[in-house]
Design a protein around this motif. Sequence first.
Motif, mmCIF file in Angstrom:
data_model
loop_
_atom_site.group_PDB
_atom_site.id
_atom_site.type_symbol
_atom_site.label_atom_id
_atom_site.label_comp_id
_atom_site.label_asym_id
_atom_site.label_seq_id
_atom_site.Cartn_x
_atom_site.Cartn_y
_atom_site.Cartn_z
ATOM 1 N N SER A 1 44.994 100.512 -68.999
ATOM 2 C CA SER A 1 46.373 100.338 -69.440
ATOM 3 C C SER A 1 46.554 100.836 -70.863
ATOM 4 O O SER A 1 47.550 101.462 -71.205
ATOM 5 N N GLN A 2 45.555 100.579 -71.715
ATOM 6 C CA GLN A 2 45.646 101.005 -73.104
ATOM 7 C C GLN A 2 45.642 102.517 -73.217
ATOM 8 O O GLN A 2 46.353 103.096 -74.026
ATOM 9 N N ILE A 3 44.828 103.192 -72.376
ATOM 10 C CA ILE A 3 44.786 104.650 -72.415
ATOM 11 C C ILE A 3 46.046 105.235 -71.786
ATOM 12 O O ILE A 3 46.616 106.202 -72.272
ATOM 13 N N SER A 4 46.484 104.621 -70.675
ATOM 14 C CA SER A 4 47.667 105.140 -69.993
ATOM 15 C C SER A 4 48.938 104.858 -70.775
ATOM 16 O O SER A 4 49.903 105.607 -70.711
ATOM 17 N N HIS A 5 48.958 103.748 -71.542
ATOM 18 C CA HIS A 5 50.140 103.378 -72.322
ATOM 19 C C HIS A 5 49.702 103.072 -73.753
ATOM 20 O O HIS A 5 49.635 101.909 -74.149
ATOM 21 N N GLY B 1 36.029 106.021 -76.409
ATOM 22 C CA GLY B 1 34.880 106.866 -76.138
ATOM 23 C C GLY B 1 34.999 107.553 -74.791
ATOM 24 O O GLY B 1 35.949 107.320 -74.030
ATOM 25 N N ILE B 2 34.022 108.390 -74.480
ATOM 26 C CA ILE B 2 34.053 109.142 -73.232
ATOM 27 C C ILE B 2 34.052 108.214 -72.018
ATOM 28 O O ILE B 2 34.695 108.498 -71.007
ATOM 29 N N ALA B 3 33.353 107.090 -72.111
ATOM 30 C CA ALA B 3 33.346 106.145 -70.991
ATOM 31 C C ALA B 3 34.756 105.640 -70.695
ATOM 32 O O ALA B 3 35.127 105.453 -69.526
ATOM 33 N N ASP B 4 35.554 105.428 -71.735
ATOM 34 C CA ASP B 4 36.932 104.971 -71.534
ATOM 35 C C ASP B 4 37.775 106.043 -70.851
ATOM 36 O O ASP B 4 38.560 105.746 -69.939
ATOM 37 N N TYR B 5 37.637 107.297 -71.297
ATOM 38 C CA TYR B 5 38.392 108.382 -70.672
ATOM 39 C C TYR B 5 37.956 108.573 -69.215
ATOM 40 O O TYR B 5 38.790 108.786 -68.334
ATOM 41 N N ALA B 6 36.655 108.515 -68.972
ATOM 42 C CA ALA B 6 36.156 108.675 -67.606
ATOM 43 C C ALA B 6 36.710 107.577 -66.704
ATOM 44 O O ALA B 6 37.103 107.832 -65.556
ATOM 45 N N GLN B 7 36.746 106.360 -67.221
ATOM 46 C CA GLN B 7 37.268 105.239 -66.433
ATOM 47 C C GLN B 7 38.744 105.438 -66.117
ATOM 48 O O GLN B 7 39.191 105.180 -64.993
ATOM 49 N N ALA B 8 39.507 105.915 -67.104
ATOM 50 C CA ALA B 8 40.927 106.166 -66.872
ATOM 51 C C ALA B 8 41.145 107.278 -65.857
ATOM 52 O O ALA B 8 42.165 107.286 -65.150
ATOM 53 N N LEU B 9 40.201 108.214 -65.760
ATOM 54 C CA LEU B 9 40.298 109.329 -64.815
ATOM 55 C C LEU B 9 39.610 109.031 -63.483
ATOM 56 O O LEU B 9 39.550 109.893 -62.601
ATOM 57 N N SER C 1 41.767 116.959 -70.864
ATOM 58 C CA SER C 1 42.251 117.611 -72.074
ATOM 59 C C SER C 1 43.607 117.053 -72.491
ATOM 60 O O SER C 1 43.849 116.774 -73.677
ATOM 61 N N ALA C 2 44.507 116.877 -71.529
ATOM 62 C CA ALA C 2 45.831 116.345 -71.847
ATOM 63 C C ALA C 2 45.737 114.895 -72.328
ATOM 64 O O ALA C 2 46.417 114.494 -73.283
ATOM 65 N N LEU C 3 44.897 114.102 -71.668
ATOM 66 C CA LEU C 3 44.723 112.701 -72.050
ATOM 67 C C LEU C 3 44.088 112.593 -73.432
ATOM 68 O O LEU C 3 44.490 111.769 -74.265
#
Length: 321
Positions: free
Chosen positions: A45-49, A237-245, A225-227
């Motif tokens: 939610s934090q990454i998406s919003h 960190g990368i783990a957070d981006y991977a989880q969001a994706l 890249s967009a995120l």
Amino acid sequence: MKLFNGPSLSDLNATLKSAAVQNHRAAAQVQAAQLQATRAQATRSQISHPAPQSREASLPSAPECLRIIPIPRLLASNRWQFEGMRAQAEAVLLWITRGQGRVTMAGLTRGYGAHNALFIPAGVMHSLDIGAQTQGIAIFFGQNSDVTLPQSVQHLRIREATPQSEVLGIIEQIQREMTSDKIGADRAARHHIGLLGVWLERQVEAARADAPKPSAAKRLVARFSALLERDFRTGHGIADYAQALNVTPTHLTRACRECCGRSASDVLQDRRHFEACRLLTETQAPMKDIATSLGFSTAAYFTRTFQQRSGKTPSAFRKGM
């Protein structure tokens, strides 16, 4: 005489205690799983919003007017301004007439050469490796341009002579009207700029039929890249981006290496480093404020990371510029 056979009182107490322990462990496992799910959802939610960004954290403003600059003149400024991962508040079209190099746009790295048109919309992360022999023209459309332009990055290899001469003719007409003192020169320049947008639209349409469908790795890296461009200041960190994706960090890194020759972590750190360089050269913000705006926990951690990447401390980099 015993009417039935049953466990002794001591055995019964032991059984009850064992059951209680198992129930307690099961409840603890359920609670831990719920907590982990809650944390994961909070991260997504934090990454998406993301929280609203401050004015200082937004993209640097760009001039409103169109500018046409020869590429060799761009090379006269510091190379980090081109080689580092960055984004701009205006769209840019690069028309390469000679030389070669590499460009990364939206997470995909490709080589370019003569008669290539590179279009980068506003807000798209990119980097350029411009060779010393590269010749061409960069057209910056200005912030809030009303010219109809593509919404996505474009790498067009213009092989036919007719469209090659067309774009050069349009650019020459724009330059002529921009420097003219004749009546209606501004209006004429705007019309020619519109024709440049039409030329670009037609070349995109012509190339679409031959363009291969992007692979799953390319689609994933484009989303990453967009995120990343939106959220790189948050400290995730990368783990957070991977989880969001909805992928693993290993899978995300593998896709990045396939598409742009670098790990996901390298792409993230490069983007943060460029922004640090920009803030150090374009503002007088204190180090601790820059560190906080880029998601670093402390100014000391920011200084150590910056020095490892550039060989200079932030203070030395600022003074040297």
